[in-house]
Design an enzyme around this catalytic site. Structure first.
Site, PDB file in Angstrom:
ATOM      1  N   ASP A 150      42.259   7.814 -88.195  1.00 16.22           N
ATOM      2  CA  ASP A 150      41.584   6.514 -88.292  1.00 16.22           C
ATOM      3  C   ASP A 150      42.399   5.409 -87.603  1.00 16.22           C
ATOM      4  O   ASP A 150      43.519   5.635 -87.148  1.00 16.22           O
ATOM      5  CB  ASP A 150      41.340   6.203 -89.780  1.00 16.22           C
ATOM      6  CG  ASP A 150      40.012   5.519 -90.024  1.00 16.22           C
ATOM      7  OD1 ASP A 150      39.518   4.832 -89.120  1.00 16.22           O
ATOM      8  OD2 ASP A 150      39.474   5.656 -91.149  1.00 16.22           O
ATOM      9  N   ASP A 205      31.048   2.283 -89.229  1.00 11.50           N
ATOM     10  CA  ASP A 205      30.613   3.302 -90.194  1.00 11.50           C
ATOM     11  C   ASP A 205      29.095   3.294 -90.400  1.00 11.50           C
ATOM     12  O   ASP A 205      28.456   2.248 -90.475  1.00 11.50           O
ATOM     13  CB  ASP A 205      31.263   3.057 -91.559  1.00 11.50           C
ATOM     14  CG  ASP A 205      32.751   3.341 -91.538  1.00 11.50           C
ATOM     15  OD1 ASP A 205      33.295   3.610 -90.449  1.00 11.50           O
ATOM     16  OD2 ASP A 205      33.364   3.294 -92.618  1.00 11.50           O
TER      17      ASP A 205
HETATM   18  C1  GLA Z   1      37.025   4.121 -92.055  1.00 14.77           C
HETATM   19  C2  GLA Z   1      36.300   5.287 -91.399  1.00 14.77           C
HETATM   20  C3  GLA Z   1      35.450   5.987 -92.433  1.00 14.77           C
HETATM   21  C4  GLA Z   1      36.340   6.484 -93.567  1.00 14.77           C
HETATM   22  C5  GLA Z   1      37.108   5.325 -94.165  1.00 14.77           C
HETATM   23  C6  GLA Z   1      38.172   5.808 -95.152  1.00 14.77           C
HETATM   24  O1  GLA Z   1      36.135   3.142 -92.474  1.00 14.77           O
HETATM   25  O2  GLA Z   1      35.519   4.843 -90.324  1.00 14.77           O
HETATM   26  O3  GLA Z   1      34.742   7.063 -91.856  1.00 14.77           O
HETATM   27  O4  GLA Z   1      37.205   7.469 -93.070  1.00 14.77           O
HETATM   28  O5  GLA Z   1      37.788   4.574 -93.165  1.00 14.77           O
HETATM   29  O6  GLA Z   1      38.933   4.797 -95.702  1.00 14.77           O
END
Ligand code: GLA
Length: 407
Positions: A150, A205
């Protein structure tokens, strides 16, 4: 002489750099398939849940359909030990990740894990910055098969360099670990990540909404249509071993059955990774029927590895085509509106071609047989015009079988 020597040195340095500048070859020749904990469980993840998901996937038909990876997302981490080695949270994962990997492997499945380029993950857990090589070694020793990496708390790091650093650390372990970049498309990874990882997120997301956006003020989560639209300009970046990732699936997480079907169909038209994100141990048969549809999955997993493209728009219906191996095509008519809409598609007047894959359907010269991939019925041929009513937020999805494939 001196000049020749310098050129030789420069060439050696370049050759060494080129040798190191690799990702592990041969992985994810088709888009990865699996499950990830985030969309359903967020930080409420523990080893009981992970084992239950592996049990479900191994027995409910998903494994036969091609799903392999059981991926733990954020919030599995404990602290680093005195020597800097990352430990799993001892309350949530008392048996440790190695034991969990052994369990998942015993089911014929693979285990994935999560970290972040910064000192802390998005969920404020210990992340990999300055520990990249040590963490990669730890994951390899545990038997991890997939790393999602990430981008929170990157503190101005240069994205390509930060991800390449972890790629090299994974490569050095010698273990085939799929590398999933998750920097939300912020630095256009489709322009540089093909040699860094097997897949890269292209947007912020997802959430289980169809034609909407969830605004959190400083950031947004996008529904299905918004994500689909963001994929249109970047399809040529994807191919075997390097995929655009429009985020994990929300099938079974609250949208209607037709919205889930449309979402799943379009992810397959996009040759997207199929990482389910619902509770596999407690799902409706209608949800499983979507996740398990082998004919639709075959469109996603097609060996040609070419993403589909939008071809035409008629009212709220957008018609997409995806070239498939051996001369077949997939067609998906997506009704973006809430109301049902009838479409007529007179094949012989349509000129479907794709300069990227150098494919032309030649409908006026070739007759394709049509199979409806959701009802599984034969649906005539391209000799007759197709008329169909598509319910709101749903799809009509067909496989067009090339004439020479019928014998
Ligand atoms: C980000 C990612 C998500 C998830 C969260 C976890 O938002 O894009 O897919 O992995 O972090 O904290």
């Amino acid at each position: 002489m001196k000049k020749q020597f310098l050129i030789l040195v420069a060439l050696t340095v370049l050759a060494n750099a080129a040798c190191q500048a690799q990702k592990i070859p041969g992985l994810a020749r088709t888009p990865p398939m699996g499950w990830n904990s985030w969309n359903k469980f967020q930080c409420n993840v523990d080893e009981t849940i992970i084992r239950a998901m592996a049990d479900a996937m191994a027995t409910n038909g998903m494994k036969e359909a091609g799903y392999r990876y059981i991926n733990i997302d954020d919030c599995w981490q404990g602290q680093r030990d005195a020597k800097g080695f990352i430990q799993a949270d001892p309350v949530k994962f008392p048996s440790g990740i190695k034991a969990l990997a052994d369990y998942v492997h015993s089911k014929g499945l693979k285990l994935g894990i999560y970290s972040d380029v910064g000192y802390q993950t998005c969920g404020s857990h210990v992340a990999s910055r300055d520990h990249e090589a040590q963490d990669a070694q730890t994951y390899a020793q545990w038997g991890v098969d997939y790393l999602k990496y990430d981008w929170c708390n990157h503190d101005g790091l240069e994205a390509q360099a930060a991800y390449t650093k972890m790629r090299d650390a994974l490569y050095a372990t010698g273990r085939p670990i799929v590398f999933s970049l998750c920097e939300w498309g912020s630095n256009k990874p489709w322009e540089w990540a093909a040699n860094v990882g097997q897949l890269w997120r292209t947007t912020t997301d997802i959430y289980p909404g169809f034609d909407s956006v969830l605004d959190h003020g400083s950031w947004q989560q996008w529904g299905v249509l918004r994500i689909i639209d963001a994929q249109k300009p970047i399809r040529e970046a994807a191919g075997p071993g390097h995929w655009n990732d429009p985020d994990m699936l929300e099938v079974g997480n609250g949208m209607s059955e037709s919205e889930d079907r449309a979402h799943f169909s379009m992810w397959c038209m996009l040759a997207a990774p199929l990482i389910s994100g619902n509770d596999l141990a407690n799902m409706a048969p209608t949800t499983l029927a979507i996740l398990d549809n082998k004919e639709v999955i075959a469109v996603d997993q097609d060996k040609l590895g070419v993403e589909g493209f939008p071809y035409s728009t008629n009212g709220n219906v957008e018609v997409w085509f995806k070239p498939l191996a051996k001369g077949d095509w997939a067609m998906c008519a997506l009704n973006r509106g809430k109301e049902p809409q009838t479409i007529t598609f007179d094949w012989k007047n349509e000129k479907v071609s794709d300069s990227f894959s150098k494919r032309n359907a030649h409908f006026s010269e070739r007759t394709y047989h049509l199979q409806n991939l959701w009802t599984k019925e034969q649906a005539g041929t391209t000799r007759e015009p197709l008329t169909a009513q598509i319910p709101g937020h749903d799809v009509l999805m067909l496989r067009l079988k090339a004439p020479w494939r019928l014998f």
